[in-house]
Design an enzyme around this catalytic site. Structure first.
Site, mmCIF file in Angstrom:
data_model
loop_
_atom_site.group_PDB
_atom_site.id
_atom_site.type_symbol
_atom_site.label_atom_id
_atom_site.label_comp_id
_atom_site.label_asym_id
_atom_site.label_seq_id
_atom_site.Cartn_x
_atom_site.Cartn_y
_atom_site.Cartn_z
ATOM 1 C CD GLU A 124 -0.329 5.347 -4.041
ATOM 2 O OE1 GLU A 124 0.111 5.631 -2.921
ATOM 3 O OE2 GLU A 124 -1.033 4.364 -4.275
ATOM 4 C CG ASP A 147 -1.995 0.998 1.195
ATOM 5 O OD1 ASP A 147 -2.308 1.494 0.097
ATOM 6 O OD2 ASP A 147 -2.529 1.336 2.267
ATOM 7 C CG ASP A 169 -8.161 4.595 0.224
ATOM 8 O OD1 ASP A 169 -8.072 3.349 0.282
ATOM 9 O OD2 ASP A 169 -7.355 5.359 0.772
HETATM 10 C C1 GLC Z 1 -4.814 3.383 2.663
HETATM 11 C C2 GLC Z 1 -5.282 2.169 1.858
HETATM 12 C C3 GLC Z 1 -6.358 1.448 2.624
HETATM 13 C C4 GLC Z 1 -5.814 1.046 3.994
HETATM 14 C C5 GLC Z 1 -5.333 2.269 4.747
HETATM 15 C C6 GLC Z 1 -4.645 1.918 6.061
HETATM 16 O O1 GLC Z 1 -5.823 4.323 2.741
HETATM 17 O O2 GLC Z 1 -5.717 2.528 0.586
HETATM 18 O O3 GLC Z 1 -6.788 0.331 1.905
HETATM 19 O O4 GLC Z 1 -6.787 0.401 4.731
HETATM 20 O O5 GLC Z 1 -4.403 2.990 3.959
HETATM 21 O O6 GLC Z 1 -3.567 1.078 5.859
#
Ligand code: GLC
Length: 819
Positions: A432, A429, A505
């Site tokens: 980017e 995650d 998200d």
């Molecule tokens: C980001 C991710 C989400 C995750 C969050 C906490 O917003 O896109 O899927 O739950 O971080 O890790």
């Protein structure tokens, strides 16, 4: 060189020059007394030269290289002052020449580089580049010559390509864009961005896939602009007669990919950028996620409830709270005192544990990952050698340079402990990369870029892909012959070689359900077949109806995971009570029943480059109204689904491509080529199966591997023309398929004058453990009197109330005849 410094030549969209950097406007402002920057254009080609499959054309200064890659793929590169950059691409790992017949013709007005199938024309008057097929149909042509501007701050060039856009031309692809499926009239940017709760038309988002498919007069071609810098695409938005793409650095380098079918283009794009490796079969099951399930008792409560309520589930996720202060590769021992025991016990109940890992490493000299990274100089640095620091979940962080192979190797090895604990998959995650406050890294951060060196301007869009590559390659090494499962938020073209993807998200709204449906179709035809959305919507609160409709869409997304933000109410398939729980169960069960079908579609993707999810336009590109259909899609090539995308629907309009289709629920046979009104109360959704299909079906299982499969159901849908179906089988979790240990089965179904013939042939070295098929022959238009299987008459068959003929058969029969 002839004067070719043209400012605002006719036909150049004025705004093409609008670049974001202030310094650009500054130096470009004659009023400030500084020399204006001007666009330079290729002028006339004065020389042509061939070196094997590469052809070079020069206007005396700038050079254009035309590389024949295959019969249907040609690459074009531009070197403004004649010097090409080293050949290197994260998207195209190996550019293999797969063509034998090609050459160069010089005519009075143009040069032509030809293959057996396509021609690349270089016009002598003005260096326009165009492409045609061997019927001389021009598929793509420059509207102005390729052009560039010097970048005074960073060196290099802003590079531009502008092509003619026809009045009825449609555009598809580009991976991850929150807008209509047909991109005609859109301007889009590629710059990986953390886009929490993104909105319709918000751009850019998390991934950058600079590949589009054009469809004009029924003929498709693709352009893959393999440039990792911040790039833009304009599909007739600024000027309806022009399609442009440009980038703030790097080379003007694009692949022309010939059709004429969209499917040809997509398959050839996969040839360049690769396909997903086969996932472990469990990864095609249902996954349950939340930010976050903790402490351990919560995880156990959720998993226990799945089993108690008999709702199938394979994947259970641990979001950031499992870590100690969000430090990657650590555990919060208060919440998870004995992760090994927990993961083992979960796995005994059939759950595979997937953990999140972010790229930000907390600056903390008592933290081994930070210490190792620091000692070995693995973290990114600014241009003047300061560390790149930014705040993310753990607080002050530094970030590994995943474009360095040594860093990737180190990162990959860090997973050893997690794998020993029993972790089965890794969720990548924030790659980017996301940084709180500033959004991402500053431009001047340096990257090793696999020895090619570059600033963050060049590495930004590939950072996430290289992170998940490090993860995948590390896991693959550690897990040996077991297939790893990875999921990533960010990516660049080719990310599919290392990971599945989710769309980030999203929001619990009907609009996002519509978007999710479009985004999965778009990702799928842009190389990323293994994709899905956060079912239910990440932020906000869905009601039971929206959640159930989303589960229905998710049943037909190659990746199926429910996920929600921490500040929302509980979001499991039973959270909304009845009737929702039962309907959600029914659809998740359907997912498991259809697993062997999805698995076969995955193989067709992996081995042959077919996308798993296919928009209707891909089936009937000649029909202009199909260019705007974005609700219905096929899942593989046999099943068409049309999710219900609005509240309170009892039925909905569905377009079926030409041919005969069976309603999946009622077995009613309908003629396609038109729109139908189809019943769609909450407990169902429109699903159709193409006549002639053989759809394999597993018994419902609570998780993959729960049961020894004793027989596979084969649902045969009668057709009065010949139809083929392919089914793939193997161990489901090893790489034995790379050694050709698998089974590819082909079924041919042929119905004619009160006779139905089903033939089976197979190739491969794998032997499934089950012995029999349970055949369901659906839609037989006559009453069967005799069934002959491989010359023996079968007396033991049944005719169900809906006239389905049911019988048991040995799995290796070769021919079945009913009359
Ligand atoms: C980001 C991710 C989400 C995750 C969050 C906490 O917003 O896109 O899927 O739950 O971080 O890790």
């Amino acid at each position: 060189m002839e004067e070719n410094n043209i400012q605002n030549p006719e036909g150049i969209p004025a705004k093409l020059a609008e670049l974001e950097e202030d310094e650009f406007h500054h130096v470009n402002n004659p009023a400030a007394g500084i020399k204006p920057i001007v666009k330079k254009y290729l002028s006339r080609p004065v020389s042509a030269e061939q070196k094997n499959n590469k052809f070079y054309f020069s206007d005396g200064d700038a050079k254009v290289e035309v590389t024949v890659v295959t019969d249907e793929i040609i690459r074009v590169r531009l070197a403004p002052h004649g010097v090409f950059l080293d050949e290197f691409s994260y998207a195209v790992p190996k550019l293999e020449k797969k063509v034998s017949v090609f050459g160069l013709n010089e005519l009075e007005e143009e040069y032509i580089v030809y293959t057996n199938i396509i021609n690349c024309h270089i016009r002598k008057a003005d260096f326009f580049v165009s492409f045609s097929d061997n019927q001389n149909f021009i598929t793509s042509s420059d509207a102005v010559p390729m052009h560039w501007e010097e970048n005074v701050k960073f060196g290099g060039y802003y590079v531009y390509c502008t092509k003619t856009c026809h009045s009825d031309e449609s555009f598809f692809g580009m991976g991850d864009k929150a807008t209509e499926l047909n991109l005609r009239g859109k301007r889009l940017k590629n710059w990986n961005t953390d886009a929490y709760s993104f909105a319709w038309n918000q751009d850019p988002l998390y991934r950058s896939i600079p590949f589009y498919i054009s469809l004009n007069e029924g003929v498709a071609h693709g352009i893959f602009f393999d440039n990792t810098f911040k790039a833009e695409f304009d599909f007739g938005a600024e000027d309806p007669t022009k399609t442009s793409f440009w980038a703030e650095g790097g080379e003007l380098q694009y692949y022309y990919i010939h059709g004429p079918h969209m499917m040809d283009v997509v398959k050839r794009y996969h040839l360049l950028t690769g396909t997903h490796p086969m996932p472990p079969m469990w990864a095609l099951g249902y996954h349950q996620c939340r930010w976050s399930y903790y402490p351990e008792s919560k995880v156990r409560m959720v998993t226990k409830t799945f089993r108690e309520k008999k709702i199938p589930c394979d994947g259970i996720y641990l979001d950031i709270d499992y870590m100690d202060g969000y430090r990657c590769f650590t555990w919060n021992r208060k919440y998870f005192p004995d992760p090994k025991k927990m993961i083992k016990e979960l796995s005994e109940q059939g759950f595979k544990t997937v953990v999140i890992i972010d790229p930000g490493i907390r600056v903390d000299d008592n933290y081994s990952v930070f210490k190792e990274g620091k000692e070995n100089r693995y973290f990114c640095r600014r241009c003047d050698d300061y560390f790149m620091e930014g705040h993310v979940w753990p607080g002050r962080c530094q970030f590994p340079d995943f474009t360095n192979p040594e860093v990737r190797e180190w990162w990959g090895n860090l997973f050893d402990e997690l794998v020993q604990l029993g972790v089965a998959g890794v969720w990548n995650d924030m790659n980017e990369p996301a940084v709180f406050g500033t959004g991402t890294f500053p431009d001047d951060v340096r990257h090793q870029y696999d020895g090619q060196r570059g600033s963050h301007r060049k590495a930004h869009n590939v950072y996430g892909m290289q992170m998940v590559r490090a993860t995948y390659e590390g896991l693959r090494k550690i897990m040996k012959n077991k297939r790893p499962f990875t999921i990533t938020r960010a990516g660049y073209a080719g990310v599919q070689r290392f990971s599945s993807v989710w769309t980030g998200d999203n929001v619990a709204s009907w609009e996002h359900l519509i978007l999710g449906n479009i985004m999965c179709q778009r990702l799928s035809i842009s190389g990323v077949s293994f994709c899905g959305t956060d079912i239910g919507g990440f932020s906000g609160e869905p009601d039971g109806e929206l959640f159930t409709r989303w589960i229905q869409l998710g049943t037909f997304s190659p990746f199926m995971r429910a996920h929600s933000a921490g500040d929302t109410k509980e979001r499991e398939p039973w959270s909304f009570g009845e009737p929702y729980t039962s309907i959600n169960r029914k659809f998740i069960e359907l997912r498991y029943r259809l697993l062997p079908y999805l698995y076969s579609a995955f193989w067709e993707h992996h081995r042959y480059g077919f996308p798993i999810v296919r928009p209707v336009v891909m089936h009937e590109q000649f029909e202009p109204t199909n260019h705007f259909r974005q609700d219905e899609f096929t899942y593989g090539d046999k099943i068409l689904v049309c999710p219900v995308l609005a509240a309170g629907q009892k039925n909905r309009k569905v377009y079926l491509p030409k041919g005969k289709w069976y309603n999946f629920w009622t077995h009613e046979l309908v003629e396609g080529g038109k729109e139908l009104m189809v019943a769609a109360p909450l407990e169902t959704m429109p699903i159709f199966v193409k006549a002639g299909s053989v759809i394999p079906e597993y018994p419902v299982m609570q998780y993959v591997g729960e049961k020894e499969i004793e027989e596979v159901k084969m649902n045969v849908y009668y057709s009065d023309f010949e139809a083929n179906s392919f089914i793939f089988e193997d161990y489901g979790e090893t790489f034995a398929y790379e050694q050709d240990i698998y089974l590819e089965k082909k079924f041919v179904v042929r119905g004619k004058e009160n006779k139905l013939t089903i033939q089976q042939s197979m190739e491969g070295l794998y032997t499934p453990r089950y012995e029999n098929y349970h055949m369901n022959i659906i839609g037989l238009p006559f009453k069967p009197t005799r069934i002959i299987v491989d010359d023996h008459e079968v007396k033991d068959f049944m005719i169900a109330s809906d006239k389905t003929v049911q019988l048991k058969l040995r799995k290796n029969f070769t021919q079945l005849v009913i009359n």
